[in-house]
Scaffold this motif. Structure first.
Motif, PDB file in Angstrom:
ATOM      1  N   GLY A 155      25.944  13.975  12.495  1.00  0.00           N
ATOM      2  CA  GLY A 155      24.745  13.224  12.875  1.00  0.00           C
ATOM      3  C   GLY A 155      23.686  13.176  11.798  1.00  0.00           C
ATOM      4  N   GLY A 156      22.430  13.244  12.248  1.00  0.00           N
ATOM      5  CA  GLY A 156      21.298  13.067  11.347  1.00  0.00           C
ATOM      6  C   GLY A 156      21.302  14.016  10.158  1.00  0.00           C
TER       7      GLY A 156
ATOM      8  N   ARG B 202      23.682  12.696   7.397  1.00  0.00           N
ATOM      9  CA  ARG B 202      23.023  11.504   6.849  1.00  0.00           C
ATOM     10  C   ARG B 202      21.887  11.912   5.910  1.00  0.00           C
TER      11      ARG B 202
ATOM     12  N   LYS C 264      15.710  18.123   9.763  1.00  0.00           N
ATOM     13  CA  LYS C 264      14.838  19.031  10.518  1.00  0.00           C
ATOM     14  C   LYS C 264      15.649  19.834  11.519  1.00  0.00           C
ATOM     15  N   ASP C 265      16.826  19.346  11.866  1.00  0.00           N
ATOM     16  CA  ASP C 265      17.711  20.207  12.637  1.00  0.00           C
ATOM     17  C   ASP C 265      19.161  19.931  12.277  1.00  0.00           C
TER      18      ASP C 265
ATOM     19  N   ASP D 144      22.931  19.779  13.698  1.00  0.00           N
ATOM     20  CA  ASP D 144      23.775  19.717  14.885  1.00  0.00           C
ATOM     21  C   ASP D 144      25.230  19.921  14.488  1.00  0.00           C
TER      22      ASP D 144
ATOM     23  N   ARG E 262      31.508   6.669  19.610  1.00  0.00           N
ATOM     24  CA  ARG E 262      30.528   6.533  20.694  1.00  0.00           C
ATOM     25  C   ARG E 262      29.107   6.838  20.205  1.00  0.00           C
TER      26      ARG E 262
ATOM     27  N   ASN F 110      24.997   7.630  11.383  1.00  0.00           N
ATOM     28  CA  ASN F 110      24.843   8.825  12.221  1.00  0.00           C
ATOM     29  C   ASN F 110      26.188   9.387  12.668  1.00  0.00           C
TER      30      ASN F 110
ATOM     31  N   ASP G 100      22.385   1.600  26.423  1.00  0.00           N
ATOM     32  CA  ASP G 100      21.243   2.489  26.207  1.00  0.00           C
ATOM     33  C   ASP G 100      20.182   1.755  25.373  1.00  0.00           C
TER      34      ASP G 100
ATOM     35  N   ARG H 251      18.358   2.719  22.045  1.00  0.00           N
ATOM     36  CA  ARG H 251      18.942   2.523  20.712  1.00  0.00           C
ATOM     37  C   ARG H 251      18.161   1.491  19.898  1.00  0.00           C
TER      38      ARG H 251
ATOM     39  N   ARG I  54      15.530   3.417  18.306  1.00  0.00           N
ATOM     40  CA  ARG I  54      16.108   4.287  17.280  1.00  0.00           C
ATOM     41  C   ARG I  54      16.427   3.492  16.013  1.00  0.00           C
TER      42      ARG I  54
ATOM     43  N   ARG J  15      13.076   3.022  14.352  1.00  0.00           N
ATOM     44  CA  ARG J  15      12.526   4.305  13.907  1.00  0.00           C
ATOM     45  C   ARG J  15      13.276   4.857  12.701  1.00  0.00           C
ATOM     46  N   LEU J  16      14.607   4.850  12.787  1.00  0.00           N
ATOM     47  CA  LEU J  16      15.372   5.414  11.673  1.00  0.00           C
ATOM     48  C   LEU J  16      15.253   4.533  10.430  1.00  0.00           C
TER      49      LEU J  16
ATOM     50  N   LYS K  92      11.971   5.502   8.982  1.00  0.00           N
ATOM     51  CA  LYS K  92      11.986   6.846   8.422  1.00  0.00           C
ATOM     52  C   LYS K  92      12.782   6.906   7.117  1.00  0.00           C
TER      53      LYS K  92
ATOM     54  N   ARG L 285      11.713   9.522  28.286  1.00  0.00           N
ATOM     55  CA  ARG L 285      12.439   9.360  27.030  1.00  0.00           C
ATOM     56  C   ARG L 285      11.650   8.477  26.072  1.00  0.00           C
TER      57      ARG L 285
ATOM     58  N   LYS M  97       8.151  10.529  18.133  1.00  0.00           N
ATOM     59  CA  LYS M  97       8.958  10.523  16.903  1.00  0.00           C
ATOM     60  C   LYS M  97       8.606   9.331  16.020  1.00  0.00           C
TER      61      LYS M  97
END
Ligand code: ATP
Ligand code: MG
Length: 445
Positions: free
Chosen positions: A50-51, A54, A63-64, A66, A140, A146, A185, A188, A191, A194-195, A198, A225, A232
């Protein structure tokens, strides 16, 4: 039943060996490495995903971190003492090291043979706990950038959807059929914007095109959400780019309907300039590691809506103070329907607005009361910001800037002297307020 069998592409593996990519274990959190190694020792597949992958490929600091694995949550828990299982929509394992949490997710599938725990309502996923292969897990995910996996077994990057090339080309591309994925969803869409903001990525046309048309689907997303996404978007150091992205892709009206309407009707563009200036300040504060507050952010983002509502109420002849309170409540109430703005933020946000009208007072008692108000500093910073939209606040800004820096006795003496010079205590304040009322609300800005 698959949600839509044609929505997702066939995964094709491309392995980028260690010597051909830039990710080094030195840049990975030691705790994440610990988790990866332990899973591998337990006989499981273990990947950073994931992030984080990337961001590492881009030379950024994630920042985290996964982790994805073929171990089930229960198997993960059995391997770690410091592990707890969380989540309903997504069941996950959290491995806890003091303040750092490494999230470990079992590979998920987007298709369902009926054996798994999956629930779809009106095309949207409400529960998604169908486990699958790494290929299922890759397709998925939302964007190709990502969906990259860093394998601890050989330090390679595994790419099933063309994400590696898209990262190099700095492109956001939705995996599969964009419209279907947005309907599944709608968050998205946010997202994507936002991405892109960023990371400084472009949104590939096929991914960008359906957004304005589907923007209204966000109205059905869970308000909590959306609130998280808002934070963010605007408090991570790229608020200006996010705001401009939301505007460009027709999403602003879905998140902040009344602000979008107020900005459209503000012909001079002054309110938009003020919002952008405030967001620039926010970005500068984040860059300097200074704290930023959601209350101030929402005071800024909803200020155009507040001004418009206030102007409307005053045009109906409502007394200024009453109109201010009503406008603040009305805007908050309407906004809460789209974004779940918690009271701990909306109350101080309203205070910031309502204190604005008190900056015109020079009456000694009121000056001191305002100076000691817990929200004084935020309200004053907001007043400073309003100068971007209107030059009518210069005298107030100057007065309150000095007032904060003066010792009490000095300030007190100067206010007494001012009133002795003919401006008897209450009069100047009242005069100013009246003038302002006639000149109509700050909406005139
Ligand atoms: P950030 O830098 O904001 O953390 P991120 O891509 O890591 O960006 P997260 O929300 O932490 O975002 O999500 C982690 C990963 O989970 C994503 O990289 C993506 O692979 C997947 N993911 C997150 N949200 C979705 C979604 N709505 N649909 C599909 N996959 C998603
Ligand atoms: Mg993340």
């Amino acid at each position: 039943m698959p949600i839509n069998p044609h929505a997702l592409p066939q995964p094709v593996l491309r392995t980028i060996p260690r010597e051909q990519h830039v990710i080094s274990r030195r840049d990975i959190s030691p705790n994440a490495l610990r988790v990866l190694y332990r899973l591998r020792e337990g006989g499981f597949g273990a990947y950073l995903v994931g992030g984080a992958v990337r961001d590492l490929l881009l030379g950024l600091h994630p920042k985290d971190f996964d982790v994805a694995t073929d171990a089930t949550p229960e198997q993960v828990r059995a391997l770690f003492r410091n592990c707890r299982l969380i989540g309903r929509r997504f069941r996950l394992a959290h491995v806890v090291y003091g303040r750092e949490i490494i999230e470990v997710a079992t590979f998920r599938a987007n298709s369902d043979d009926g054996s798994g725990d999956r629930e779809v309502e009106d095309g949207r996923l409400v529960r998604d706990n169908v486990y699958g292969t790494i290929e299922d897990d890759a397709v998925r995910r939302d964007f190709t950038c990502n969906a990259l996996y860093y394998a601890i077994e050989d330090f390679s990057v595994r790419d099933y959807v063309g994400g590696y090339e898209d990262v190099q080309a700095r492109v956001m591309r939705l995996i599969g059929d964009p419209e279907t994925r947005y309907r599944e969803d709608p968050v998205r869409m946010l997202r994507a914007v936002r991405l892109a903001a960023k990371l400084g990525f472009a949104i590939e046309p096929g991914t960008a095109d359906p957004i304005p048309r589907l923007a209204s689907l966000l109205g059905e997303a869970a308000p909590a959400r959306l609130f998280e996404e808002m934070l963010k978007l605007f408090l991570s150091g790229h608020a200006v780019a996010s705001f401009e992205g939301l505007e460009r892709h027709g999403l602003l009206g879905a998140l902040l309907p009344e602000t979008a309407a107020a900005l459209r009707s503000n012909r001079s563009g002054a309110l938009r300039r003020m919002v952008l200036e405030g967001l620039r300040n926010t970005d500068a504060r984040v860059a300097a590691d200074e704290p930023v507050s959601p209350a101030f952010l929402f005071a800024l983002l909803l200020w155009p809506a507040y001004c418009r509502s206030l102007a409307g109420l005053q045009a109906q002849g409502m007394h200024a103070e009453e109109a201010q309170r009503r406008a603040a409540d009305r805007v908050t109430l309407h906004q809460v329907q789209t974004i779940a703005l918690p009271k701990r933020f909306s109350l101080p946000m309203q205070e910031i607005w309502l204190l604005q009208s008190r900056f015109s007072s020079r009456q000694r008692k009121r000056v001191f009361r305002l100076l000691s108000h817990p929200r004084f500093r935020a309200a004053f910073d907001f007043l400073v910001l309003r100068q971007t939209a209107s030059d009518s606040h210069a005298a107030d800004v100057e007065f309150w800037r000095q007032a904060q820096d003066s010792p009490d006795e000095e300030l007190s003496a100067s206010l007494v002297a001012a009133s002795a010079a003919g401006e008897d205590d209450d009069a100047p304040a009242r005069r100013r307020r009246r003038r302002r009322r006639r000149g109509a609300a700050p909406a005139g800005e």
